[in-house]
Scaffold this active site. Structure first.
Site, mmCIF file in Angstrom:
data_model
loop_
_atom_site.group_PDB
_atom_site.id
_atom_site.type_symbol
_atom_site.label_atom_id
_atom_site.label_comp_id
_atom_site.label_asym_id
_atom_site.label_seq_id
_atom_site.Cartn_x
_atom_site.Cartn_y
_atom_site.Cartn_z
ATOM 1 N N HIS A 1 0.849 -1.199 0.000
ATOM 2 C CA HIS A 1 0.000 0.000 0.000
ATOM 3 C C HIS A 1 0.879 1.242 0.000
ATOM 4 O O HIS A 1 2.073 1.184 0.292
ATOM 5 C CB HIS A 1 -0.952 0.016 1.204
ATOM 6 C CG HIS A 1 -0.258 0.116 2.533
ATOM 7 N ND1 HIS A 1 0.325 1.275 2.994
ATOM 8 C CD2 HIS A 1 -0.037 -0.812 3.496
ATOM 9 C CE1 HIS A 1 0.864 1.075 4.181
ATOM 10 N NE2 HIS A 1 0.660 -0.200 4.509
ATOM 11 N N ASP B 1 -4.044 -19.021 12.300
ATOM 12 C CA ASP B 1 -2.976 -19.629 13.100
ATOM 13 C C ASP B 1 -3.129 -19.269 14.571
ATOM 14 O O ASP B 1 -3.082 -18.084 14.937
ATOM 15 C CB ASP B 1 -1.616 -19.153 12.581
ATOM 16 C CG ASP B 1 -0.472 -20.015 13.066
ATOM 17 O OD1 ASP B 1 -0.179 -19.965 14.273
ATOM 18 O OD2 ASP B 1 0.096 -20.731 12.229
ATOM 19 N N SER C 1 1.960 -5.202 6.920
ATOM 20 C CA SER C 1 1.649 -4.928 5.514
ATOM 21 C C SER C 1 2.833 -5.292 4.624
ATOM 22 O O SER C 1 3.965 -4.893 4.897
ATOM 23 C CB SER C 1 1.311 -3.453 5.316
ATOM 24 O OG SER C 1 0.166 -3.105 6.053
#
Length: 428
Positions: free
Chosen positions: A237, A364, A379
């Site tokens: 991003h 998880d 990210s």
């Protein structure tokens, strides 16, 4: 009259038959078949076929393996280029399908925590302040219509690259009483503004009434790098300025090694965060040449290790991503890259670049215990499914930190200058 009635009855029967055909399973299967299939050299594309149909290739570089019991066909090609396959029923051709075969491409997955240092193109305006003059409090910058988010690139025709470049012009203008000709970039357009510094009555210095910034720093995750060119992609991003909320225009920058020191766990309504510091050796891993909606991009100076995932992996196009289990690679402590289980909840096949192509959910138990789900700094963590890199983690859902968006890897590759489609055209 009887003939008219008979024609109407026959028409109704034919119409009903045509409508009914549309509900038959083989017809529905036929309609679902794509007009074209895109695969990489050596990879398979599995297509469901209507009962009683088969695929014949027009060129012998395409290999098809049919399973009549399962009504599926596997399409494979060994060389890149455009092909054509014909769908047949009872030996009659009923549909043609383009088979686009891309050159084999493998990149090394990331997962490493990286430090990011960006230098802006010019200096960024992040706020106004009032100068306490003998005539009252005023902001010269605001009077000159210089707005938050504007970028100063020149003063009196001279390039401005850092904050230190501004002060000599302000001092000279104040002493000569000649206003400054300021070139700014606003929404992609170049504008000229006339700015007259004012003297502060307390310390007699000249000020322009603007808060400015020329750099930014933070941490994120490397997504991939190309072992041949060393081109890389990270974050998934855009990096925006914390005050203006606008994307930072990059002049240059660099990425460095980073060490995760602790995790601020996420919860509903409150995204968590990786707390990290730049590595002690301050070794520069590569440069930054682009800051786009799909992440940051540039070239590495050398290979970098991520433990067990050092070998290049093939990629998957957006239409090859499936709902179901996958893994992400990321760092939660120190600098060790680890793999964690996720589920791809949905994936939208995309013909044009888009930043939100997938929804993923952390499954998880260990990662949920440590982070609560997706946190800031994660990210760019690569997503791997069935041995292929399919994308990167981008944004967390604020009200559900276990879930978030992912971006498809093909768009990040394109932003990095690795155009898989162009390479295919050149090779064919």
């Amino acid at each position: 009259m009887f003939k008219d009635l008979l024609r109407r009855m026959i028409g109704v029967i034919l119409l009903g038959s045509l409508v009914g055909i549309g509900f038959l399973s083989p017809v529905r299967d036929y309609v679902k078949l794509p007009e074209s299939v895109t695969i990489f050299e050596g990879q398979n594309s599995i297509q469901s076929l209507p009962a009683g149909t088969s695929i014949q290739q027009e060129e012998n570089e395409i290999y098809t393996t049919a399973k009549e019991s399962e009504k599926i066909v596997s399409i494979q090609a060994k060389t890149s280029g455009d092909r054509m396959a014909t769908l047949e029923a009872a030996s009659f051709p009923i549909k043609k399908m383009d088979v686009k075969v891309l050159s084999d491409l493998k990149v090394v997955p990331g997962g490493q925590s990286i430090g990011v240092k960006l230098n802006t193109l010019g200096v960024l305006i992040v706020g106004h302040h009032l100068v306490n003059t003998n005539s009252g409090k005023q902001s010269p910058g605001e009077i000159a219509d210089i707005q938050v988010g504007d970028i100063i690139t020149k003063i009196n025709g001279k390039d401005i690259k850092k904050m230190g470049d501004v002060s000599p012009f302000v001092r000279e203008s104040g002493e000569s009483q000649k206003p400054l000709d300021v070139t700014i970039i606003r929404d992609g357009k170049s504008l000229h503004k006339t700015l007259k510094p004012l003297q502060d009555k307390n310390d007699q210095s000249y000020r322009i009434g603007l808060y400015i910034r020329d750099s930014a720093a933070g941490v994120g995750t490397l997504t991939f790098y190309d072992p041949a060119s060393f081109k890389y992609g990270a974050l998934g991003h855009v990096i925006s300025d914390m005050d203006t909320k606008k994307p930072i225009k990059v002049n240059d920058g660099e990425i460095l090694g980073s060490t995760v020191t602790s995790i601020e766990k996420g919860s509903n309504g409150h995204p968590g965060e990786k707390l990290a510091r730049f590595s002690n050796d301050q070794r520069v891993l590569g440069d930054i040449s682009k800051n786009s909606p799909f992440g940051i991009f540039g070239r590495l100076n050398d290979k970098i290790s991520n433990g067990s995932w050092n070998q290049p992996l093939p990629i998957a196009l957006s239409d090859q991503v499936k709902e179901g289990p996958a893994k992400i690679l990321t760092v939660v402590n120190g600098s060790k890259v680890r793999e964690f289980d996720v589920d791809v909840i949905s994936s939208v096949p995309q013909k044009f670049p888009a930043t939100k192509g997938m929804v993923i959910k952390i499954t998880d138990p260990e990662l949920l215990k440590i982070t609560g789900g997706i946190v800031q700094g994660m990210s760019g963590s690569p997503i791997i499914q069935n041995g292929r890199i399919i994308g990167a983690v981008t944004h967390v859902f604020v009200n559900d930190p276990t879930s978030g968006y992912g971006v498809h890897i093909e768009w990040m590759l394109d932003e990095a200058g690795i155009n898989i489609y162009e390479e295919r055209r050149q090779a064919s």
